[in-house]
Design an enzyme around this catalytic site. Structure first.
Site, short mmCIF file in Angstrom:
data_model
loop_
_atom_site.label_atom_id
_atom_site.label_comp_id
_atom_site.label_asym_id
_atom_site.label_seq_id
_atom_site.Cartn_x
_atom_site.Cartn_y
_atom_site.Cartn_z
N TYR A 11 119.07 -42.48 90.66
CA TYR A 11 118.95 -42.26 89.21
C TYR A 11 119.16 -40.79 88.85
O TYR A 11 120.10 -40.43 88.12
CB TYR A 11 117.58 -42.77 88.77
CG TYR A 11 117.16 -42.47 87.36
CD1 TYR A 11 118.01 -42.68 86.29
CD2 TYR A 11 115.87 -42.02 87.10
CE1 TYR A 11 117.60 -42.43 84.99
CE2 TYR A 11 115.44 -41.77 85.81
CZ TYR A 11 116.31 -41.97 84.75
OH TYR A 11 115.89 -41.72 83.47
N ASP A 31 124.62 -40.18 100.50
CA ASP A 31 123.53 -41.12 100.20
C ASP A 31 123.61 -42.27 101.20
O ASP A 31 124.70 -42.77 101.49
CB ASP A 31 123.67 -41.65 98.77
CG ASP A 31 122.39 -42.25 98.23
OD1 ASP A 31 121.88 -43.22 98.84
OD2 ASP A 31 121.88 -41.76 97.20
N LEU A 33 122.23 -45.14 100.63
CA LEU A 33 122.19 -46.35 99.80
C LEU A 33 120.98 -47.23 100.08
O LEU A 33 120.98 -48.42 99.75
CB LEU A 33 123.48 -47.16 99.95
CG LEU A 33 124.78 -46.43 99.57
CD1 LEU A 33 125.98 -47.36 99.71
CD2 LEU A 33 124.71 -45.86 98.17
N ILE A 52 121.31 -38.09 105.55
CA ILE A 52 121.64 -36.66 105.53
C ILE A 52 121.30 -35.98 106.85
O ILE A 52 122.01 -35.07 107.28
CB ILE A 52 120.93 -35.96 104.34
CG1 ILE A 52 121.45 -34.53 104.17
CG2 ILE A 52 119.43 -35.97 104.50
CD1 ILE A 52 122.90 -34.44 103.80
N THR A 115 108.07 -32.60 92.75
CA THR A 115 107.37 -33.57 91.90
C THR A 115 106.04 -33.03 91.41
O THR A 115 105.40 -32.21 92.09
CB THR A 115 107.12 -34.88 92.68
OG1 THR A 115 106.30 -35.76 91.89
CG2 THR A 115 106.39 -34.62 93.99
N TYR A 139 103.29 -39.32 99.50
CA TYR A 139 104.51 -38.90 98.81
C TYR A 139 104.38 -37.47 98.30
O TYR A 139 105.23 -36.61 98.57
CB TYR A 139 104.81 -39.86 97.65
CG TYR A 139 105.83 -39.32 96.68
CD1 TYR A 139 107.14 -39.05 97.10
CD2 TYR A 139 105.49 -39.05 95.36
CE1 TYR A 139 108.08 -38.54 96.22
CE2 TYR A 139 106.43 -38.55 94.47
CZ TYR A 139 107.71 -38.29 94.90
OH TYR A 139 108.64 -37.77 94.03
#
Length: 328
Positions: A11, A31, A33, A52, A115, A139
């Site tokens: 996103y 990516d 996926l 990666i 974040t 996280y």
């Protein structure tokens, strides 16, 4: 600039890649996926499918890259509690592999997708960058640890680095919006009810110490977020690691979000009160004063109606045409 974007099929990464391409930059996306979607990769970007940590050296050595924008990560709070090993591997270990590959290939300019979860439950709001960092889940802990790692690489190896701590990212840009297989964010969940994909939306408590009894959150439009990444990229300083909070500076309650979704969609959207969730703060609002002062960034799309309208334009056409875009 020649840019490597990790997680660019997700996103946030796909929207940022789209804007970078619109501004004339050359973009290579990596990516695996796992949560991203190949269809979300914008036209004009070079795409490499893979993890990666496995492909960073080959990709970085294949061209003269100027910088890296690092979005690739696992990001579900609940899942991180259930599977912390996967989060430390996918987030922390992968990022260390990326940083080492950057060092070996002399690419030392990075913007990192951090974040607000690094702060945990805030002592005061709005939250500034010098607030205590006490993440309450793996996280947030992985992201905070990556921030520390980037700081050490900046000081030891001259990396020019910025971490951007997002609050609640929402909205859509063009053909890209939120469409995850496992959705946890409020606005897309409410819009799924409007489409008939869910029966109702749950409000976790209506007895919070807020005006209408429901929790308040700070929502930032995805396009404003993309602008912040570009400004950070253009102003990174060698040997320095800067950290900025990104939010609108305005708070909206769960009830306000649901009511706005009803207004925008024209649907009733049934809602039901459920018990509070452990660890949910009553209010989370960012102070973005530092980003505005040092980056010259100012969010342009802070109105909740605009954010929901853009999200609905994406979600409704997705439901009508049954095609998928970004899942990450």
């Amino acid at each position: 600039m020649k840019l490597l974007v990790t997680g660019g099929a997700g996103y946030v990464g796909s929207v940022c890649s789209t804007v970078l391409l619109e501004q004339g930059h050359e973009v290579t996306i990596v990516d695996n996926l796992t949560t991203g979607n190949r269809d979300a990769v914008p036209l004009g970007a070079t795409f490499v499918e893979g993890d990666i940590k496995d492909v960073a050296d080959n990709v970085l050595s294949s061209d003269s890259f100027d910088a890296v924008l690092h979005f690739a990560a696992r990001s579900l709070v609940g899942e991180s509690v259930e599977k912390p090993d996967e989060y430390w591997q996918h987030n922390m270990v992968t990022t260390l592999a990326l940083l080492d590959a950057m060092k070996r290939n002399n690419v030392r300019n990075i913007v990192f997708s951090s974040t607000a979860a690094t702060y945990g439950e805030p002592e005061t709001v709005p939250i500034t960058e010098d607030a205590p960092t006490h993440p309450t889940n793996p996280y947030g802990a992985t992201k905070l640890s990556i921030d520390y790692a980037i700081t050490s690489y900046a000081h030891a190896y001259g990396f020019a680095a910025t971490s951007l701590r997002y609050f609640n990212v929402a909205g859509a840009y063009g053909l890209v919006g939120e469409n995850r297989e496992i959705e946890t964010h409020l606005i897309p969940l409410v819009l799924q009810v409007a489409l008939g994909h869910r029966d109702k939306i749950f409000m976790f408590g209506d007895d919070w110490p807020t005006e209408d009894g429901t929790p308040i959150r700070d929502y930032i439009h995805i396009r404003d977020l993309a602008d912040a990444h570009i400004l950070a990229l253009q102003s990174n300083v060698e040997g320095s690691h800067r950290i900025f909070n990104l939010g609108s500076g305005e708070g909206y309650s769960v009830k306000q979000v649901i009511d706005t979704c009803r207004e925008v969609t024209g649907h009733l959207i049934p809602a039901e009160v459920a018990p509070r969730r452990a660890g949910d703060p009553a209010v989370l609002i960012a102070s973005s004063a530092k980003a505005q002062s040092e980056l010259g960034w100012k969010p342009q799309r802070t109105d909740l109606h605009t954010i929901v309208s853009d999200a609905w334009a994406f979600t409704s056409q997705l439901g009508d045409k049954a095609h998928s875009a970004s899942r990450g």
